[in-house]
Write a protein that holds these residues in place. Structure first.
Motif, PDB file in Angstrom:
ATOM      1  N   ARG A 134     -28.156 -32.566 -21.473  1.00  0.00           N
ATOM      2  CA  ARG A 134     -26.956 -32.872 -20.686  1.00  0.00           C
ATOM      3  C   ARG A 134     -25.804 -33.239 -21.601  1.00  0.00           C
ATOM      4  NH1 ARG A 134     -27.720 -36.762 -15.928  1.00  0.00           N
ATOM      5  NH2 ARG A 134     -25.753 -35.759 -15.579  1.00  0.00           N
ATOM      6  N   SER A 135     -24.589 -32.943 -21.180  1.00  0.00           N
ATOM      7  CA  SER A 135     -23.423 -33.259 -22.000  1.00  0.00           C
ATOM      8  C   SER A 135     -22.950 -34.699 -21.792  1.00  0.00           C
ATOM      9  CB  SER A 135     -22.283 -32.287 -21.697  1.00  0.00           C
ATOM     10  OG  SER A 135     -21.892 -32.404 -20.348  1.00  0.00           O
ATOM     11  N   THR A 136     -23.430 -35.359 -20.744  1.00  0.00           N
ATOM     12  CA  THR A 136     -23.046 -36.746 -20.483  1.00  0.00           C
ATOM     13  C   THR A 136     -24.293 -37.623 -20.430  1.00  0.00           C
ATOM     14  OG1 THR A 136     -23.138 -36.395 -18.089  1.00  0.00           O
ATOM     15  CG2 THR A 136     -20.992 -36.109 -19.145  1.00  0.00           C
ATOM     16  N   ASP A 143     -26.250 -30.370 -16.120  1.00  0.00           N
ATOM     17  CA  ASP A 143     -24.999 -31.116 -16.239  1.00  0.00           C
ATOM     18  C   ASP A 143     -24.484 -31.499 -14.859  1.00  0.00           C
ATOM     19  OD1 ASP A 143     -24.328 -31.684 -18.864  1.00  0.00           O
ATOM     20  OD2 ASP A 143     -23.566 -29.671 -19.228  1.00  0.00           O
ATOM     21  N   GLY A 144     -23.625 -32.476 -14.866  1.00  0.00           N
ATOM     22  CA  GLY A 144     -23.050 -32.978 -13.618  1.00  0.00           C
ATOM     23  C   GLY A 144     -23.916 -34.066 -13.027  1.00  0.00           C
ATOM     24  N   GLU A 145     -23.271 -34.932 -12.266  1.00  0.00           N
ATOM     25  CA  GLU A 145     -24.001 -36.009 -11.602  1.00  0.00           C
ATOM     26  C   GLU A 145     -24.614 -35.474 -10.311  1.00  0.00           C
ATOM     27  OE1 GLU A 145     -24.534 -38.738 -13.023  1.00  0.00           O
ATOM     28  OE2 GLU A 145     -22.939 -38.910 -14.497  1.00  0.00           O
ATOM     29  N   PRO A 146     -25.813 -35.955  -9.961  1.00  0.00           N
ATOM     30  CA  PRO A 146     -26.386 -35.528  -8.678  1.00  0.00           C
ATOM     31  C   PRO A 146     -25.543 -36.080  -7.528  1.00  0.00           C
ATOM     32  CG  PRO A 146     -27.786 -37.193  -9.732  1.00  0.00           C
ATOM     33  CD  PRO A 146     -26.694 -36.860 -10.695  1.00  0.00           C
ATOM     34  N   ALA A 156     -30.324 -40.842 -12.630  1.00  0.00           N
ATOM     35  CA  ALA A 156     -29.409 -39.878 -11.999  1.00  0.00           C
ATOM     36  C   ALA A 156     -29.333 -38.661 -12.906  1.00  0.00           C
ATOM     37  CB  ALA A 156     -28.035 -40.504 -11.777  1.00  0.00           C
ATOM     38  N   MET A 157     -30.373 -37.818 -12.842  1.00  0.00           N
ATOM     39  CA  MET A 157     -30.516 -36.769 -13.847  1.00  0.00           C
ATOM     40  C   MET A 157     -30.181 -35.363 -13.371  1.00  0.00           C
ATOM     41  SD  MET A 157     -34.579 -36.585 -14.158  1.00  0.00           S
ATOM     42  CE  MET A 157     -35.615 -36.238 -12.768  1.00  0.00           C
TER      43      MET A 157
END
Length: 158
Positions: free
Chosen positions: A142-144, A85-88, A79-80
């Protein structure tokens, strides 16, 4: 964590280009009825599949092309969100409605989605790392943490 030098070593195309590529890929699959745009993974390479999700807010059906490899009977993807950033959206939709279908080049499978955790996540991340040697560098953009998503087979609905 990846050093700043390695972070600079990987570059992503502009976001508009990534989104255009996704739209074009989906259109090719749709127009060709899946004859073009979907392929099976080969040793050292990932494949592509078409995933159908139900919108978490709209309730509408959505389709997205994902990269994958097979781990036994399960399909594994990341889930990239194009490493942004952010979830798809497709992953957020699967969290709300995990039962769905995935279209592979030769079949459509009913599946249930879940996030890999712990040792399973580490093992599957390592398998992705064998396919993409810059995986850690891209993920560091990504930050997460990037979710490793497993699509487990489920029985056909009656």
């Amino acid at each position: 964590m990846v050093s700043d030098d390695r972070k600079r070593a990987v570059r992503l195309p502009p976001r508009w280009f990534v989104r255009l590529a996704w739209s074009t890929h989906r259109a090719i699959c749709r127009v060709s009825g899946g004859r073009f745009g979907l392929w099976r993974p080969k040793p050292g390479r990932w494949g592509t599949a078409r995933l159908t999700t139900i919108g978490r807010r709209s309730g509408r059906t959505h389709q997205v092309i994902i990269g994958y490899f097979e781990d036994g009977p399960s399909v594994v993807t990341l889930a990239m969100n194009g490493w942004a950033d952010g979830e798809p959206a497709w992953w957020l939709n699967l969290q709300a409605h995990p039962d769905t279908t995935v279209e592979l080049p030769s079949e459509t499978r009913p599946v249930r989605a879940r996030a890999a955790e712990g040792e399973e996540r580490s093992r599957l991340w390592s398998k992705w790392r064998e396919i993409d040697t810059q995986l850690d560098a891209y993920a560091s953009l990504r930050s997460t943490e990037t979710a490793v998503v497993i699509l487990d087979p489920r029985p056909e609905p009656s």
